[in-house]
Design a protein around this motif. Structure first.
Motif, PDB file in Angstrom:
ATOM      1  N   CYS A 109       0.703  -1.264   0.494  1.00  0.00           N
ATOM      2  CA  CYS A 109      -0.142   0.427   0.088  1.00  0.00           C
ATOM      3  C   CYS A 109       0.750   1.425   0.412  1.00  0.00           C
ATOM      4  O   CYS A 109       2.100   1.139  -0.050  1.00  0.00           O
ATOM      5  N   LEU A 157      -8.505   0.034   1.501  1.00  0.00           N
ATOM      6  CA  LEU A 157      -7.385  -1.316   1.157  1.00  0.00           C
ATOM      7  C   LEU A 157      -8.514  -1.006  -0.850  1.00  0.00           C
ATOM      8  O   LEU A 157      -6.817  -2.005  -1.539  1.00  0.00           O
ATOM      9  N   ARG A 160      -5.146   0.504  -2.730  1.00  0.00           N
ATOM     10  CA  ARG A 160      -4.338   0.055  -1.066  1.00  0.00           C
ATOM     11  C   ARG A 160      -3.288   1.394  -1.169  1.00  0.00           C
ATOM     12  O   ARG A 160      -2.350   1.638  -1.805  1.00  0.00           O
ATOM     13  N   ARG A 161      -4.005   2.409  -0.485  1.00  0.00           N
ATOM     14  CA  ARG A 161      -3.620   3.728   0.053  1.00  0.00           C
ATOM     15  C   ARG A 161      -3.563   3.942   1.732  1.00  0.00           C
ATOM     16  O   ARG A 161      -5.331   3.391   1.701  1.00  0.00           O
TER      17      ARG A 161
END
Length: 176
Positions: A109, A157, A160-161
């Motif tokens: 991430c 999620l 992905r940050r």
């Protein structure tokens, strides 16, 4: 279309046989030990589940599980499983506390500020008295970020940050 195969996660490691009737002493390595119950199917293996068995009984003994499995009736059979991992299927997000994440979900991430400025990429989740995100910066350094609110503002999620509000100086060039 069928559901994807579940991801199996290690929840314990077989340390030794216990007694003469095939019971296993298992070191617990999960945040959710109550999931191991009679009737549950577990996987056993060295890297991934290679053998599947139903749990007959489970009880606590000196900080470890004592587990009886279907098809494991003698001490010699239990001894063959020594050192193997005990696996359970991954909990789905709806089954876990809202701020619980598995390490494999966080690795990779992008850590960024509210304004979108990227700070680094998560390499690992470091356990300890306080959980830490190990983030690799663009300069190639590693920063350990406390995985706590208010530093961790939001985990997304899907994109992905991980949005951070780090204290001044935590990342290179942050000092005022």
């Amino acid at each position: 279309m069928s559901d994807p195969a579940p991801l199996w996660l290690a929840v314990g490691r077989v340390s030794k046989p216990h007694g003469v009737h095939g019971e296993l002493a298992v070191e617990v390595v999960t945040d959710f030990p109550d999931r191991l119950q009679p009737g549950v199917e577990v996987g056993l293996g060295s890297d991934a589940p290679a053998l599947f068995r139903k749990v007959l009984t489970v009880r606590w003994h000196k900080g470890a599980w004592l587990v009886a499995l279907e098809g494991v009736r003698r001490r010699e059979e239990a001894d063959e499983l020594r050192g193997w991992w005990l696996f359970l299927p991954e909990l789905q997000p709806s089954e876990r506390p809202p701020t619980f994440y598995y390490e494999h979900e966080l690795v990779g991430c992008i850590c960024c500020r509210e304004d979108g400025r990227e700070l680094g990429t998560v390499q690992a989740l470091v356990p300890g008295a306080q959980m830490l995100l190990a983030a690799r910066t663009e300069a190639g350094g590693e920063v350990l970020v406390p995985f706590v609110s208010p530093i961790v503002v939001r985990v997304d999620l899907e994109t992905r940050r991980i949005v951070l509000d780090p204290p001044s100086g935590l990342f290179d060039g942050d000092a005022l």
